[in-house]
Design an enzyme around this catalytic site. Structure first.
Site, PDB file in Angstrom:
ATOM      1  NE  ARG A  24      39.946  39.239  46.430  1.00  5.44           N
ATOM      2  CZ  ARG A  24      40.827  39.892  47.183  1.00  5.44           C
ATOM      3  NH1 ARG A  24      41.981  40.314  46.685  1.00  5.44           N
ATOM      4  NH2 ARG A  24      40.570  40.111  48.465  1.00  5.44           N
TER       5      ARG A  24
ATOM      6  CG  HIS B  35      47.294  38.293  46.465  1.00  4.00           C
ATOM      7  ND1 HIS B  35      46.093  37.647  46.350  1.00  4.00           N
ATOM      8  CD2 HIS B  35      46.999  39.494  47.023  1.00  4.00           C
ATOM      9  CE1 HIS B  35      45.121  38.412  46.826  1.00  4.00           C
ATOM     10  NE2 HIS B  35      45.654  39.540  47.240  1.00  4.00           N
TER      11      HIS B  35
HETATM   12  C1  GLV Z   1      44.093  41.772  49.573  1.00  7.02           C
HETATM   13  O1  GLV Z   1      43.988  41.096  48.609  1.00  7.02           O
HETATM   14  C2  GLV Z   1      42.982  42.383  50.262  1.00  7.02           C
HETATM   15  O2  GLV Z   1      41.815  42.058  49.951  1.00  7.02           O
HETATM   16  O3  GLV Z   1      43.210  43.209  51.151  1.00  7.02           O
END
Ligand code: GLV
Length: 302
Positions: free
Chosen positions: A217, A265
């Site tokens: 993250r 992401h």
């Molecule tokens: C993606 O970021 C997830 O948490 O699956």
């Protein structure tokens, strides 16, 4: 057929547009409603990703909230999340394989120095670099859950040495992994203990010239410390897929840094079908008076 009303809570994207059709097909007993529904007291389930701070306050009858992927930190940090409300995460079996593909690509990128060759090509410069065999490279993996385990297995299958660390291994175990790793992969869940873990103190304990693959993250990383470590040559490169503020601002220095590869992401996400199945299963369990089987341990944070 009795249906479960599920409110969509996201300050980040239009969840109805993304999940509406797939839910109708794979979770027909769940009716999706928006946060402004006229009957908030009839809503017993929520599907959330980065919910607004007051997102949960209108819904007194909620029995569970479901995330849309592996990481549910963005729900746990919501100030209006009711204490004790079960939080469910989606465990898509494909997510481990997708993450392994992403990490493998970046491990190869650093190991085989593709960034350097790309740079050389722009200057029409022929300069050979023969990489050491994979067996002489150590990849450190922070976070050895289901996804981390699959990443480790894929890399080992190609001959890489893998050194894994989980929080239970303690600080001494972490130091040993940092000191050995040519490439460090962050797959930790975001919790109060891991927030900011990728900082100057950690970079100083890494092997000089190592590189980072950051797929946990955004809040794990102290951004200024990474830039300083790259600019001083302490680290040689970083692949970043996650950021505290997404989308990454156009003015952010990461976009143009020569040592950084930015991706939006995309490393690995649960498929909408798997999200729908998890929601349907959770709704059925609640209707049968059972606790949701995919609920996480809220005290642990994942
Ligand atoms: C993606 O970021 C997830 O948490 O699956």
């Amino acid at each position: 057929m009795t249906t479960t009303r599920c409110v969509l809570l996201s300050a980040a994207f239009d969840m109805h547009e993304y999940f509406g059709a797939v839910m109708a097909e794979h979770a027909p007993a769940v009716t999706l409603v928006g946060p402004d529904t006229a009957e908030p007291e009839a809503v017993t389930l929520a599907l959330a990703w980065r919910p607004p701070g007051d997102g949960f306050t209108r819904f007194p009858a909620l029995q569970a909230v479901c995330g849309i992927g592996a990481g549910i930190d963005n729900i746990l940090s919501c100030p209006s999340l009711p204490a004790g409300l079960p939080v469910v995460r989606v465990l898509d079996p494909r997510q481990g394989a997708a993450m392994a593909e992403y990490v493998l690509f970046h491990v190869l990128w650093h190991h085989r120095r593709f960034g350097r060759f790309l740079e050389q090509q722009r200057q029409a410069r022929w300069q050979r670099f023969v990489a050491p065999p994979a067996g002489e490279m150590t990849v450190g993996i922070l976070g050895l859950g289901r996804i981390g385990g699959e990443v480790a297995g894929t890399l080992q299958g190609l001959g890489y040495r893998v050194a894994g660390w989980r929080r239970a291994d303690g600080p001494a175990g972490l130091d040993a992994v940092l000191a050995r790793s040519d490439i460090l992969v962050n797959l930790l869940p975001l919790t109060p203990e891991t927030r900011g873990i990728l900082d100057h103190r950690l970079f100083r304990r890494m092997k000089p010239g190592a590189s980072l693959v950051q797929v946990g993250r955004g809040e794990h990383l102290v951004e200024a410390d990474l830039l300083a470590a790259l600019d001083s040559g302490r680290l040689s490169g970083a692949a970043l897929d996650v950021f505290p503020d997404e989308p990454l601002a156009a003015s952010h220095p990461f976009w143009h840094h020569p040592g950084i590869v930015v991706t939006p992401h995309v490393a690995s996400e649960a498929s909408p079908v798997e999200v729908a199945r998890t929601l349907a299963r959770t709704a059925a369990e609640l209707a049968a008076g059972q606790p949701p089987s995919a609920a996480i341990d809220r005290r642990r944070g994942y």
